[in-house]
Scaffold this motif. Sequence first.
Motif, PDB file in Angstrom:
ATOM      1  N   SER A 115     125.134  65.190-108.117  1.00 40.66           N
ATOM      2  CA  SER A 115     125.914  64.135-108.761  1.00 40.66           C
ATOM      3  C   SER A 115     127.389  64.505-108.723  1.00 40.66           C
ATOM      4  O   SER A 115     127.794  65.499-108.124  1.00 40.66           O
ATOM      5  N   PHE A 116     128.179  63.709-109.391  1.00 40.91           N
ATOM      6  CA  PHE A 116     129.628  63.899-109.467  1.00 40.91           C
ATOM      7  C   PHE A 116     130.009  65.291-109.960  1.00 40.91           C
ATOM      8  O   PHE A 116     131.031  65.853-109.571  1.00 40.91           O
ATOM      9  N   THR A 117     129.184  65.875-110.827  1.00 45.99           N
ATOM     10  CA  THR A 117     129.492  67.177-111.420  1.00 45.99           C
ATOM     11  C   THR A 117     128.738  68.325-110.765  1.00 45.99           C
ATOM     12  O   THR A 117     128.807  69.459-111.244  1.00 45.99           O
ATOM     13  N   GLY A 118     128.019  68.064-109.685  1.00 47.12           N
ATOM     14  CA  GLY A 118     127.175  69.085-109.083  1.00 47.12           C
ATOM     15  C   GLY A 118     127.930  70.098-108.235  1.00 47.12           C
ATOM     16  O   GLY A 118     129.097  69.914-107.885  1.00 47.12           O
ATOM     17  N   ILE A 119     127.231  71.165-107.898  1.00 47.09           N
ATOM     18  CA  ILE A 119     127.760  72.198-107.011  1.00 47.09           C
ATOM     19  C   ILE A 119     126.605  72.703-106.157  1.00 47.09           C
ATOM     20  O   ILE A 119     125.525  72.995-106.671  1.00 47.09           O
ATOM     21  N   ALA A 120     126.809  72.788-104.866  1.00 48.14           N
ATOM     22  CA  ALA A 120     125.757  73.235-103.965  1.00 48.14           C
ATOM     23  C   ALA A 120     125.312  74.651-104.323  1.00 48.14           C
ATOM     24  O   ALA A 120     126.149  75.503-104.665  1.00 48.14           O
ATOM     25  N   PRO A 121     124.022  74.936-104.290  1.00 44.78           N
ATOM     26  CA  PRO A 121     123.533  76.274-104.650  1.00 44.78           C
ATOM     27  C   PRO A 121     124.227  77.404-103.894  1.00 44.78           C
ATOM     28  O   PRO A 121     124.474  78.472-104.465  1.00 44.78           O
ATOM     29  N   ASP A 178     136.431  54.859-108.770  1.00 37.25           N
ATOM     30  CA  ASP A 178     137.751  55.472-108.886  1.00 37.25           C
ATOM     31  C   ASP A 178     137.583  56.905-109.402  1.00 37.25           C
ATOM     32  O   ASP A 178     137.105  57.123-110.515  1.00 37.25           O
ATOM     33  N   THR A 179     137.986  57.886-108.607  1.00 37.09           N
ATOM     34  CA  THR A 179     137.802  59.283-108.981  1.00 37.09           C
ATOM     35  C   THR A 179     138.528  59.625-110.272  1.00 37.09           C
ATOM     36  O   THR A 179     138.017  60.375-111.115  1.00 37.09           O
ATOM     37  N   GLY A 180     139.726  59.077-110.458  1.00 33.82           N
ATOM     38  CA  GLY A 180     140.478  59.348-111.676  1.00 33.82           C
ATOM     39  C   GLY A 180     139.773  58.840-112.911  1.00 33.82           C
ATOM     40  O   GLY A 180     139.714  59.535-113.935  1.00 33.82           O
ATOM     41  N   VAL A 181     139.228  57.638-112.846  1.00 35.36           N
ATOM     42  CA  VAL A 181     138.500  57.071-113.989  1.00 35.36           C
ATOM     43  C   VAL A 181     137.275  57.917-114.300  1.00 35.36           C
ATOM     44  O   VAL A 181     136.978  58.217-115.468  1.00 35.36           O
ATOM     45  N   ARG A 182     136.558  58.323-113.262  1.00 32.14           N
ATOM     46  CA  ARG A 182     135.374  59.156-113.472  1.00 32.14           C
ATOM     47  C   ARG A 182     135.738  60.488-114.116  1.00 32.14           C
ATOM     48  O   ARG A 182     135.038  60.986-115.016  1.00 32.14           O
ATOM     49  N   LEU A 183     136.849  61.064-113.681  1.00 26.25           N
ATOM     50  CA  LEU A 183     137.259  62.355-114.223  1.00 26.25           C
ATOM     51  C   LEU A 183     137.700  62.234-115.675  1.00 26.25           C
ATOM     52  O   LEU A 183     137.403  63.101-116.507  1.00 26.25           O
ATOM     53  N   ILE A 184     138.400  61.149-116.004  1.00 22.63           N
ATOM     54  CA  ILE A 184     138.794  60.922-117.399  1.00 22.63           C
ATOM     55  C   ILE A 184     137.557  60.821-118.292  1.00 22.63           C
ATOM     56  O   ILE A 184     137.476  61.453-119.358  1.00 22.63           O
ATOM     57  N   ALA A 185     136.587  60.045-117.861  1.00 21.66           N
ATOM     58  CA  ALA A 185     135.373  59.862-118.646  1.00 21.66           C
ATOM     59  C   ALA A 185     134.618  61.167-118.814  1.00 21.66           C
ATOM     60  O   ALA A 185     134.176  61.518-119.928  1.00 21.66           O
ATOM     61  N   ASN A 186     134.472  61.913-117.734  1.00 25.53           N
ATOM     62  CA  ASN A 186     133.739  63.170-117.782  1.00 25.53           C
ATOM     63  C   ASN A 186     134.458  64.206-118.643  1.00 25.53           C
ATOM     64  O   ASN A 186     133.835  64.914-119.438  1.00 25.53           O
ATOM     65  N   ALA A 187     135.789  64.300-118.499  1.00 22.44           N
ATOM     66  CA  ALA A 187     136.553  65.274-119.283  1.00 22.44           C
ATOM     67  C   ALA A 187     136.499  64.947-120.768  1.00 22.44           C
ATOM     68  O   ALA A 187     136.329  65.844-121.614  1.00 22.44           O
ATOM     69  N   VAL A 247     125.485  66.875-121.543  1.00 23.40           N
ATOM     70  CA  VAL A 247     126.673  66.037-121.755  1.00 23.40           C
ATOM     71  C   VAL A 247     127.535  66.011-120.499  1.00 23.40           C
ATOM     72  O   VAL A 247     127.985  64.946-120.050  1.00 23.40           O
ATOM     73  N   VAL A 248     127.785  67.180-119.915  1.00 26.33           N
ATOM     74  CA  VAL A 248     128.647  67.260-118.728  1.00 26.33           C
ATOM     75  C   VAL A 248     128.034  66.503-117.552  1.00 26.33           C
ATOM     76  O   VAL A 248     128.681  65.670-116.912  1.00 26.33           O
ATOM     77  N   VAL A 249     126.770  66.787-117.263  1.00 27.34           N
ATOM     78  CA  VAL A 249     126.111  66.159-116.119  1.00 27.34           C
ATOM     79  C   VAL A 249     125.847  64.683-116.399  1.00 27.34           C
ATOM     80  O   VAL A 249     126.096  63.814-115.547  1.00 27.34           O
ATOM     81  N   GLY A 250     125.343  64.381-117.585  1.00 28.51           N
ATOM     82  CA  GLY A 250     125.028  62.994-117.910  1.00 28.51           C
ATOM     83  C   GLY A 250     126.252  62.097-117.895  1.00 28.51           C
ATOM     84  O   GLY A 250     126.212  60.973-117.369  1.00 28.51           O
ATOM     85  N   SER A 251     127.370  62.579-118.445  1.00 26.97           N
ATOM     86  CA  SER A 251     128.585  61.757-118.431  1.00 26.97           C
ATOM     87  C   SER A 251     129.112  61.587-117.019  1.00 26.97           C
ATOM     88  O   SER A 251     129.679  60.546-116.669  1.00 26.97           O
ATOM     89  N   GLY A 252     128.890  62.604-116.174  1.00 24.77           N
ATOM     90  CA  GLY A 252     129.287  62.476-114.769  1.00 24.77           C
ATOM     91  C   GLY A 252     128.463  61.430-114.036  1.00 24.77           C
ATOM     92  O   GLY A 252     128.995  60.635-113.261  1.00 24.77           O
ATOM     93  N   ILE A 253     127.152  61.414-114.291  1.00 26.71           N
ATOM     94  CA  ILE A 253     126.286  60.422-113.667  1.00 26.71           C
ATOM     95  C   ILE A 253     126.659  59.015-114.142  1.00 26.71           C
ATOM     96  O   ILE A 253     126.743  58.068-113.354  1.00 26.71           O
ATOM     97  N   ARG A 254     126.887  58.874-115.450  1.00 22.17           N
ATOM     98  CA  ARG A 254     127.261  57.579-115.999  1.00 22.17           C
ATOM     99  C   ARG A 254     128.587  57.095-115.408  1.00 22.17           C
ATOM    100  O   ARG A 254     128.718  55.940-114.992  1.00 22.17           O
ATOM    101  N   ALA A 255     129.570  57.987-115.373  1.00 22.33           N
ATOM    102  CA  ALA A 255     130.880  57.606-114.837  1.00 22.33           C
ATOM    103  C   ALA A 255     130.775  57.209-113.377  1.00 22.33           C
ATOM    104  O   ALA A 255     131.420  56.256-112.922  1.00 22.33           O
ATOM    105  N   ASP A 256     129.944  57.924-112.626  1.00 20.81           N
ATOM    106  CA  ASP A 256     129.781  57.633-111.203  1.00 20.81           C
ATOM    107  C   ASP A 256     129.158  56.265-110.976  1.00 20.81           C
ATOM    108  O   ASP A 256     129.438  55.590-109.990  1.00 20.81           O
ATOM    109  N   SER A 257     128.307  55.833-111.923  1.00 22.89           N
ATOM    110  CA  SER A 257     127.639  54.539-111.778  1.00 22.89           C
ATOM    111  C   SER A 257     128.533  53.370-112.203  1.00 22.89           C
ATOM    112  O   SER A 257     128.270  52.225-111.845  1.00 22.89           O
ATOM    113  N   LEU A 258     129.581  53.662-112.960  1.00 21.55           N
ATOM    114  CA  LEU A 258     130.437  52.602-113.489  1.00 21.55           C
ATOM    115  C   LEU A 258     131.720  52.391-112.693  1.00 21.55           C
ATOM    116  O   LEU A 258     132.317  51.320-112.762  1.00 21.55           O
ATOM    117  N   SER A 259     132.168  53.411-111.979  1.00 20.63           N
ATOM    118  CA  SER A 259     133.440  53.291-111.272  1.00 20.63           C
ATOM    119  C   SER A 259     133.445  54.141-110.010  1.00 20.63           C
ATOM    120  O   SER A 259     132.865  55.234-109.979  1.00 20.63           O
TER     121      SER A 259
END
Length: 240
Positions: free
Chosen positions: A191-197, A39-48, A25-37
Amino acid sequence: MRMSPPALPRRAAAEFIGTAALVAVVVGSGIRADSLSQDTGVRLIANAAASALGLGLLIVLIGPLSGAHFNPVVTLSEWWSRRQEGRGRDVLVYIAAQIAGAVTGALLAEAMFGRAPGSWATEPRTALHLLLGEAVATAGLVLVVRGLRHIGRPGLAPVAVAGYIGAAIWFTSSGSFANPAATLGRSFSDSFTGIAPASVPAFAAAQLLGMLLGMGLAGVLYGTDPASGEPNASGARRTV
C-alpha cells in the motif's frame, strides 16, 4: 506517589497492543487516503495527521503501563542508559512484543479494508538518500524522547513525540518510519505506506545508526542520564 510498574507479562501485552494499534493506524490511514485521492500531497497530509494523532493517544493510554515504547530503538536506548541494572530479558520481551504487534497491526489494517492479508509490499526503498532520511528521523525521535526526560518534562511526550513524527513524515525523504518493528510490519502491506521486504534490513540498519546518533546528540546537549528512578518520556517510570 508513583505506583510500581506492572509485571513483565502485562507490560509486554501493552507493548504488543500499542504497537499493533499504531501500525494499524499508519497502514490503515494510508490505505484510506490512497482510496480517496490520487494526489500524493493530500495522501501524505492524511497519513501524517492520523499517525500523529494515533501515536499521541496511544502514548497517553499505554505510557503508564509499559512506557509506550512501541519501537525497538526506544527500548534499546532506554536500556542502554540503565544497562548497569541488567533487565536484558525485559528488552528481548519488549522487542518480541513490538515485532509481533507490528505484523499483527499491518495484517489487521489490510483485513479491515477487504484486502487479502499477507501480500508483500512492492515499494523499494533502498536509495542512499532515503537511508539518510531514516537515520535523521530516528536520531530526532531518540533526541526528543531523551531530551524530555533530561529537561524534566516527560508529561509533554504525547504532544512532543507525536508532533515530531508528524513533522518528520514531511521533512525527511524516507517518510520517517523511524521504527524497525513498524518497518517490518509495513512490509506486509502493499500500500501507500508499504516497504518491500528486501529494503527492510537497510532501513533497520539506518534506524539503529540514527539511534546511536540521537543518543550521542543527547549526551552532547544534556550530559549524562538522570538517575534511574526518573520518569521516562511517557510520564511513567522507566521499565526497561
